[in-house]
Design an enzyme around this catalytic site. Structure first.
Site, PDB file in Angstrom:
ATOM      1  N   GLU A 263     -14.711  24.243  31.751  1.00 19.72           N
ATOM      2  CA  GLU A 263     -15.085  24.361  33.168  1.00 19.72           C
ATOM      3  C   GLU A 263     -14.655  25.722  33.720  1.00 19.72           C
ATOM      4  O   GLU A 263     -15.372  26.373  34.476  1.00 19.72           O
ATOM      5  CB  GLU A 263     -14.265  23.311  33.929  1.00 19.72           C
ATOM      6  CG  GLU A 263     -15.019  22.275  34.671  1.00 19.72           C
ATOM      7  CD  GLU A 263     -14.027  21.404  35.447  1.00 19.72           C
ATOM      8  OE1 GLU A 263     -13.375  20.572  34.818  1.00 19.72           O
ATOM      9  OE2 GLU A 263     -13.941  21.563  36.680  1.00 19.72           O
TER      10      GLU A 263
ATOM     11  N   GLU B 182      -8.902  29.461  47.201  1.00 17.92           N
ATOM     12  CA  GLU B 182      -9.811  30.259  46.358  1.00 17.92           C
ATOM     13  C   GLU B 182     -10.360  31.505  47.029  1.00 17.92           C
ATOM     14  O   GLU B 182     -11.053  31.432  48.037  1.00 17.92           O
ATOM     15  CB  GLU B 182     -10.964  29.352  45.911  1.00 17.92           C
ATOM     16  CG  GLU B 182     -11.854  29.971  44.855  1.00 17.92           C
ATOM     17  CD  GLU B 182     -12.684  28.925  44.123  1.00 17.92           C
ATOM     18  OE1 GLU B 182     -12.330  27.725  44.155  1.00 17.92           O
ATOM     19  OE2 GLU B 182     -13.700  29.311  43.532  1.00 17.92           O
TER      20      GLU B 182
ATOM     21  N   LYS C 265     -23.050  23.735  33.403  1.00 20.46           N
ATOM     22  CA  LYS C 265     -22.102  23.178  34.370  1.00 20.46           C
ATOM     23  C   LYS C 265     -22.773  23.079  35.742  1.00 20.46           C
ATOM     24  O   LYS C 265     -23.530  23.980  36.128  1.00 20.46           O
ATOM     25  CB  LYS C 265     -20.874  24.102  34.460  1.00 20.46           C
ATOM     26  CG  LYS C 265     -19.898  23.735  35.568  1.00 20.46           C
ATOM     27  CD  LYS C 265     -18.670  24.636  35.598  1.00 20.46           C
ATOM     28  CE  LYS C 265     -17.802  24.278  36.798  1.00 20.46           C
ATOM     29  NZ  LYS C 265     -16.591  25.083  36.893  1.00 20.46           N
TER      30      LYS C 265
ATOM     31  N   GLU D  61     -10.574  13.192  40.978  1.00 21.39           N
ATOM     32  CA  GLU D  61     -10.301  14.606  41.297  1.00 21.39           C
ATOM     33  C   GLU D  61     -10.733  14.933  42.738  1.00 21.39           C
ATOM     34  O   GLU D  61     -10.012  15.614  43.464  1.00 21.39           O
ATOM     35  CB  GLU D  61     -11.032  15.496  40.280  1.00 21.39           C
ATOM     36  CG  GLU D  61     -10.659  16.959  40.389  1.00 21.39           C
ATOM     37  CD  GLU D  61     -11.286  17.794  39.270  1.00 21.39           C
ATOM     38  OE1 GLU D  61     -11.200  17.402  38.082  1.00 21.39           O
ATOM     39  OE2 GLU D  61     -11.862  18.848  39.596  1.00 21.39           O
TER      40      GLU D  61
HETATM   41  C1  LIG Z   1     -15.308  22.303  44.598  1.00 26.35           C
HETATM   42  C2  LIG Z   1     -14.004  22.272  44.860  1.00 26.35           C
HETATM   43  O1  LIG Z   1     -13.078  22.894  44.084  1.00 26.35           O
HETATM   44  C3  LIG Z   1     -13.454  23.715  42.989  1.00 26.35           C
HETATM   45  C4  LIG Z   1     -13.577  22.950  41.752  1.00 26.35           C
HETATM   46  C5  LIG Z   1     -12.530  22.805  40.867  1.00 26.35           C
HETATM   47  C6  LIG Z   1     -12.657  21.893  39.680  1.00 26.35           C
HETATM   48  O2  LIG Z   1     -13.679  21.231  39.507  1.00 26.35           O
HETATM   49  O3  LIG Z   1     -11.723  21.793  38.868  1.00 26.35           O
HETATM   50  C7  LIG Z   1     -11.352  23.518  41.066  1.00 26.35           C
HETATM   51  C8  LIG Z   1     -11.246  24.418  42.086  1.00 26.35           C
HETATM   52  C9  LIG Z   1     -12.395  24.784  42.911  1.00 26.35           C
HETATM   53  O4  LIG Z   1     -13.018  25.924  42.437  1.00 26.35           O
HETATM   54  C10 LIG Z   1     -13.464  21.566  46.058  1.00 26.35           C
HETATM   55  O5  LIG Z   1     -12.255  21.593  46.272  1.00 26.35           O
HETATM   56  O6  LIG Z   1     -14.257  20.967  46.793  1.00 26.35           O
HETATM   57 MG   LIG Z   2     -12.737  20.044  37.804  1.00 27.49          MG
END
Ligand SMILES: C=C(O[C@@H]1C=C(C(=O)O)C=C[C@H]1O)C(=O)O
Ligand SMILES: [Mg+2]
Length: 466
Positions: free
Chosen positions: A309, A265, A216, A444
């Site tokens: 993930e 987080e 990942k 996303e």
């Molecule tokens: C990297 C980020 O978020 C991270 C990535 C995530 C994902 O890929 O699902 C979810 C939450 C966070 O740990 C961000 O918001 O920039």
């Molecule tokens: Mg994601």
């Protein structure tokens, strides 16, 4: 020279005068005050401390810290383990040579600051105001804990009495009450940095994952926005506080720059021997209706790509903590963490330390988790250095505080932006695994920009691109 009301400050000066000045020591004086809105205090501090302020609240909103001025600054551009250890060592020296007066043993001087995501990445001009590692001991600090408010003053004994006097004289203005609507600034332009190249970099990373180089990698991208006037930090903070419950809200000013965000987080929290962390990875949009929202949540909870993930994060965080804890408890299956614009998979982790491990050592073990870097750690960091075009700076790095006892809390600085007067750079990333689809990952990140864009007043602009 204006003098202070003697009786009010008698206790302060008694302590100050009693100190042995044969070596420099920190004199920290805390008193209880009636509750004040922390944003108001932050705002009141702008007249004398603009460019040297910080703001912090935890997710439960029962602990808020505002720092004004710099009594001591710790910075380091070390790029290995040393960056954690060096700062910690200096803080311990200060603590050993301090004289702290406080009505509450939990409240006193805090060191607040953060770390860049990757100290091995050369800094670009964008982040020139931020060292790779930077902490401050503020001169004046407001701490609100469980509905009690405290004001702390921190001075070294070599500060002149006159200077101390001048700072104490500001108290009335700093505690002034008021109701504000902070003016916002109008967005004038909006630029997504290299979206096509970014999607291509996802394909490249996927090829490497399929070839077995790693499992990942988190790839981030940047959005540059321009405004007609200077961005008002207070205004951005007030919207983040309102729109992002269940998030840390933070701001760290460096001269005319401010790193700001609302992150859900937690990286790590230490309270004596209890350590908490959180696995947050795997994302889906919020629904427009309750039914749609629940459907999306159910989809996320059973989606194999998102579960994968997420699982890398759970494995890494729990294993890192198992090495230093006698017991680590991890939620048995991921739950939903719902925010205004997005929902995530999350698993809580809690452990009890077996040895005397400091919060900085814990950060060093954990950062970056596979939620922000990738899995395994080193190869994913190398991959990010190679394929990512942006300078992450403090985005996705640890940000937070540590107190005299060595307790503290650090968030992962995501959903964040670097404000530079009339400009702001926003950052968002997502976890790439073997089944990632570049288009959905792009979507996303679009959602992940929303909390900051909304606080900056630019959400309409963003949505009109849909
Ligand atoms: C990297 C980020 O978020 C991270 C990535 C995530 C994902 O890929 O699902 C979810 C939450 C966070 O740990 C961000 O918001 O920039
Ligand atoms: Mg994601």
């Amino acid at each position: 020279m204006v003098t202070l009301q003697k009786s009010k400050w008698k206790h302060f000066w008694n302590g100050w005068d009693s100190l042995n000045r044969s070596k420099e020591v920190l004199y920290s004086y805390t008193k209880k005050i009636s509750e004040i809105n922390p944003l108001q205090f932050f705002h009141n501090g702008s007249a004398n401390f603009k460019g040297q302020r910080f703001f912090w609240t935890n997710r439960a909103r029962n602990e808020m810290i505002v720092g004004l001025g710099i009594t001591l600054q710790f910075s380091s551009n070390e790029n290995g383990k040393e960056r954690y250890l060096e700062i910690e060592k200096r803080w311990k020296q200060i603590v050993a040579n301090s004289f702290c007066h406080s009505p509450n043993s939990h409240i006193g001087p805090y060191m607040f600051g953060g770390f860049s995501f990757d100290p091995k990445r050369e800094r670009t001009p964008l982040w020139e105001k931020f060292a790779h590692t930077e902490f401050v001991l503020p001169t004046v600090m407001l701490t609100i804990k469980d509905d009690e408010a405290f004001l702390t003053y921190n001075f070294f004994t070599d500060t002149s009495k006159e200077k101390v006097n001048q700072t104490l004289l500001l108290e009335e203005a700093l505690l002034k009450d008021g109701t504000h609507s902070y003016g916002s600034s109008e967005l004038s332009s909006f630029l997504e940095m290299d979206p096509i190249e970014w999607k291509q970099s996802i394909e490249e990373v996927k090829r490497r994952i399929v070839a077995g180089h790693m499992d990942k990698v988190v790839l981030a991208r940047e959005l540059r926005t321009k405004f007609l006037d200077s961005i008002n930090v207070e205004s951005v903070l007030s919207i983040l506080l309102e729109e992002q419950p269940s998030c840390y809200v933070f701001a760290f000013e460096r001269e005319d720059n401010c790193f700001i965000g609302a992150s859900p987080e937690q990286l790590v929290q230490k309270e004596s021997e209890i350590v908490k962390s959180m696995c947050l990875a795997g994302s889906i949009a919020r629904g427009k209706t309750i039914a749609e929202d629940e459907n999306l949540g159910d989809t996320l909870l059973s989606d194999s790509k998102n579960l994968q993930e997420h699982d890398f994060v759970v494995q890494m965080i729990s294993n890192s903590l198992k090495a230093v804890c006698q017991q680590v408890t991890t939620g048995d299956r991921p739950k939903l963490y719902k925010l205004k614009h997005i929902q995530h998979l999350f698993t809580s982790v809690i452990g009890e330390l077996k040895d005397d491990v400091s919060i900085f050592q814990l950060i060093e073990r954990l950062h970056p988790t596979p939620a922000l870097g990738g899995y395994p750690k080193e190869i994913s960091l190398e991959t990010i250095r190679e394929v990512e075009v942006l300078d992450r700076g403090w985005y996705a790095g640890p940000i937070g505080w540590m107190n005299l006892k060595g307790d503290g809390e650090f968030a992962v600085a995501i959903r964040s932006a670097l404000l530079q007067e009339k400009e702001a750079s926003l950052f968002a990333g997502c976890g790439i695994v073997e089944n990632s689809d570049p288009e959905s990952e792009y979507e996303e990140t679009r959602i992940k920009f929303k909390p900051m864009l909304s606080a900056l007043g630019g959400i309409r602009h963003h949505d009109s691109n849909e």
